[in-house]
Motif scaffolding. Sequence first.
Motif, PDB file in Angstrom:
ATOM      1  N   ARG A   8      -0.381  53.602  71.292  1.00 51.07           N
ATOM      2  CA  ARG A   8      -1.034  54.247  70.143  1.00 51.07           C
ATOM      3  C   ARG A   8      -0.837  55.754  70.207  1.00 51.07           C
ATOM      4  N   TRP A   9      -0.984  56.356  71.404  1.00 47.27           N
ATOM      5  CA  TRP A   9      -0.784  57.790  71.582  1.00 47.27           C
ATOM      6  C   TRP A   9       0.673  58.161  71.298  1.00 47.27           C
ATOM      7  N   ARG A  10       1.593  57.390  71.842  1.00 46.90           N
ATOM      8  CA  ARG A  10       3.022  57.676  71.666  1.00 46.90           C
ATOM      9  C   ARG A  10       3.409  57.650  70.195  1.00 46.90           C
ATOM     10  N   ALA A  11       2.872  56.705  69.438  1.00 43.62           N
ATOM     11  CA  ALA A  11       3.175  56.604  68.006  1.00 43.62           C
ATOM     12  C   ALA A  11       2.705  57.835  67.238  1.00 43.62           C
ATOM     13  N   MET A  12       1.732  58.556  67.764  1.00 47.10           N
ATOM     14  CA  MET A  12       1.205  59.763  67.107  1.00 47.10           C
ATOM     15  C   MET A  12       2.058  61.003  67.384  1.00 47.10           C
ATOM     16  N   GLN A  13       2.981  60.920  68.332  1.00 48.54           N
ATOM     17  CA  GLN A  13       3.793  62.075  68.703  1.00 48.54           C
ATOM     18  C   GLN A  13       4.879  62.320  67.665  1.00 48.54           C
ATOM     19  N   SER A  64      -0.302  61.050  87.820  1.00 49.39           N
ATOM     20  CA  SER A  64       0.092  61.579  86.505  1.00 49.39           C
ATOM     21  C   SER A  64      -0.271  60.605  85.385  1.00 49.39           C
ATOM     22  N   VAL A  65      -0.127  59.312  85.623  1.00 51.61           N
ATOM     23  CA  VAL A  65      -0.470  58.309  84.611  1.00 51.61           C
ATOM     24  C   VAL A  65      -1.982  58.180  84.499  1.00 51.61           C
ATOM     25  N   VAL A  66      -2.669  58.135  85.648  1.00 54.52           N
ATOM     26  CA  VAL A  66      -4.141  58.062  85.638  1.00 54.52           C
ATOM     27  C   VAL A  66      -4.705  59.262  84.886  1.00 54.52           C
ATOM     28  N   ARG A  67      -4.212  60.464  85.179  1.00 52.07           N
ATOM     29  CA  ARG A  67      -4.684  61.692  84.529  1.00 52.07           C
ATOM     30  C   ARG A  67      -4.472  61.620  83.012  1.00 52.07           C
ATOM     31  N   HIS A  68      -3.301  61.164  82.604  1.00 48.70           N
ATOM     32  CA  HIS A  68      -2.994  61.073  81.177  1.00 48.70           C
ATOM     33  C   HIS A  68      -3.965  60.139  80.462  1.00 48.70           C
ATOM     34  N   VAL A  83       9.206  60.650  74.340  1.00 46.29           N
ATOM     35  CA  VAL A  83       8.114  60.610  75.309  1.00 46.29           C
ATOM     36  C   VAL A  83       8.625  59.977  76.600  1.00 46.29           C
ATOM     37  N   ASP A  84       8.272  60.577  77.716  1.00 53.14           N
ATOM     38  CA  ASP A  84       8.669  60.068  79.028  1.00 53.14           C
ATOM     39  C   ASP A  84       8.140  58.644  79.204  1.00 53.14           C
ATOM     40  N   PRO A  85       9.025  57.664  79.350  1.00 50.12           N
ATOM     41  CA  PRO A  85       8.573  56.277  79.485  1.00 50.12           C
ATOM     42  C   PRO A  85       7.738  56.037  80.739  1.00 50.12           C
ATOM     43  N   ALA A  86       7.853  56.895  81.736  1.00 51.63           N
ATOM     44  CA  ALA A  86       7.056  56.739  82.956  1.00 51.63           C
ATOM     45  C   ALA A  86       5.558  56.866  82.669  1.00 51.63           C
ATOM     46  N   LEU A  87       5.201  57.613  81.618  1.00 48.72           N
ATOM     47  CA  LEU A  87       3.783  57.729  81.248  1.00 48.72           C
ATOM     48  C   LEU A  87       3.218  56.416  80.724  1.00 48.72           C
ATOM     49  N   GLY A  88       4.080  55.494  80.350  1.00 45.59           N
ATOM     50  CA  GLY A  88       3.649  54.209  79.812  1.00 45.59           C
ATOM     51  C   GLY A  88       3.507  53.107  80.840  1.00 45.59           C
ATOM     52  N   GLU A  89       3.704  53.443  82.119  1.00 46.32           N
ATOM     53  CA  GLU A  89       3.568  52.424  83.170  1.00 46.32           C
ATOM     54  C   GLU A  89       2.172  51.796  83.113  1.00 46.32           C
ATOM     55  N   LEU A 117     -11.249  52.019  80.670  1.00 48.13           N
ATOM     56  CA  LEU A 117     -10.233  52.548  81.575  1.00 48.13           C
ATOM     57  C   LEU A 117      -9.387  51.414  82.143  1.00 48.13           C
ATOM     58  N   ARG A 118     -10.017  50.312  82.495  1.00 49.01           N
ATOM     59  CA  ARG A 118      -9.279  49.154  83.013  1.00 49.01           C
ATOM     60  C   ARG A 118      -8.222  48.706  81.985  1.00 49.01           C
ATOM     61  N   GLU A 119      -8.639  48.578  80.732  1.00 51.76           N
ATOM     62  CA  GLU A 119      -7.694  48.173  79.686  1.00 51.76           C
ATOM     63  C   GLU A 119      -6.582  49.207  79.515  1.00 51.76           C
ATOM     64  N   ALA A 120      -6.939  50.493  79.590  1.00 57.39           N
ATOM     65  CA  ALA A 120      -5.949  51.560  79.422  1.00 57.39           C
ATOM     66  C   ALA A 120      -4.909  51.560  80.538  1.00 57.39           C
ATOM     67  N   LEU A 121      -5.287  51.095  81.719  1.00 58.95           N
ATOM     68  CA  LEU A 121      -4.363  51.068  82.847  1.00 58.95           C
ATOM     69  C   LEU A 121      -3.616  49.742  82.972  1.00 58.95           C
ATOM     70  N   GLN A 122      -4.250  48.655  82.557  1.00 51.53           N
ATOM     71  CA  GLN A 122      -3.638  47.339  82.700  1.00 51.53           C
ATOM     72  C   GLN A 122      -2.703  46.983  81.555  1.00 51.53           C
ATOM     73  N   THR A 123      -2.905  47.573  80.391  1.00 50.99           N
ATOM     74  CA  THR A 123      -2.093  47.247  79.219  1.00 50.99           C
ATOM     75  C   THR A 123      -1.487  48.525  78.633  1.00 50.99           C
ATOM     76  N   PRO A 124      -0.424  48.395  77.857  1.00 45.31           N
ATOM     77  CA  PRO A 124       0.197  49.584  77.252  1.00 45.31           C
ATOM     78  C   PRO A 124      -0.439  50.006  75.928  1.00 45.31           C
ATOM     79  N   ALA A 125      -1.500  49.361  75.480  1.00 49.27           N
ATOM     80  CA  ALA A 125      -2.042  49.593  74.136  1.00 49.27           C
ATOM     81  C   ALA A 125      -2.409  51.052  73.875  1.00 49.27           C
ATOM     82  N   LEU A 126      -3.205  51.676  74.734  1.00 47.22           N
ATOM     83  CA  LEU A 126      -3.625  53.071  74.519  1.00 47.22           C
ATOM     84  C   LEU A 126      -2.406  53.995  74.530  1.00 47.22           C
TER      85      LEU A 126
END
Length: 117
Positions: free
Chosen positions: A50-55, A95-99, A61-67, A38-47
Amino acid sequence: MPLRNHYYLSIDDLAHARGPIAELAYDGAGPNDFAAALREALQTPALFERWRAMQSEPDEVDPALGETDPAATVRAVLGDILRVDVDLVTSLPMSVVRHRMNLLIGANWTLRDMRAA
């Protein structure tokens, strides 16, 4: 300076909590592994990336979800036999934490409380 929030979360059965997309889902062995994921998912854009590339339309995709929040902290401990309690401090909106939580472990978590940090 962005406002920081302290989220108190719980996961009822971490051993079986997995997100809906296997390639993105948490696949660790315990609370410390989950905290790191979870720390990595919140501190870096990697997860998120990867999700965005699958869309089907990644550019829509709303760029705000990538904060991200490089200063996010996560601590996870066993609360009882199955439940894991997670303390998260971040400037990211819910919203970002939930995602990110949903990508990692699906709907297998509960927000217990939230306070200003």
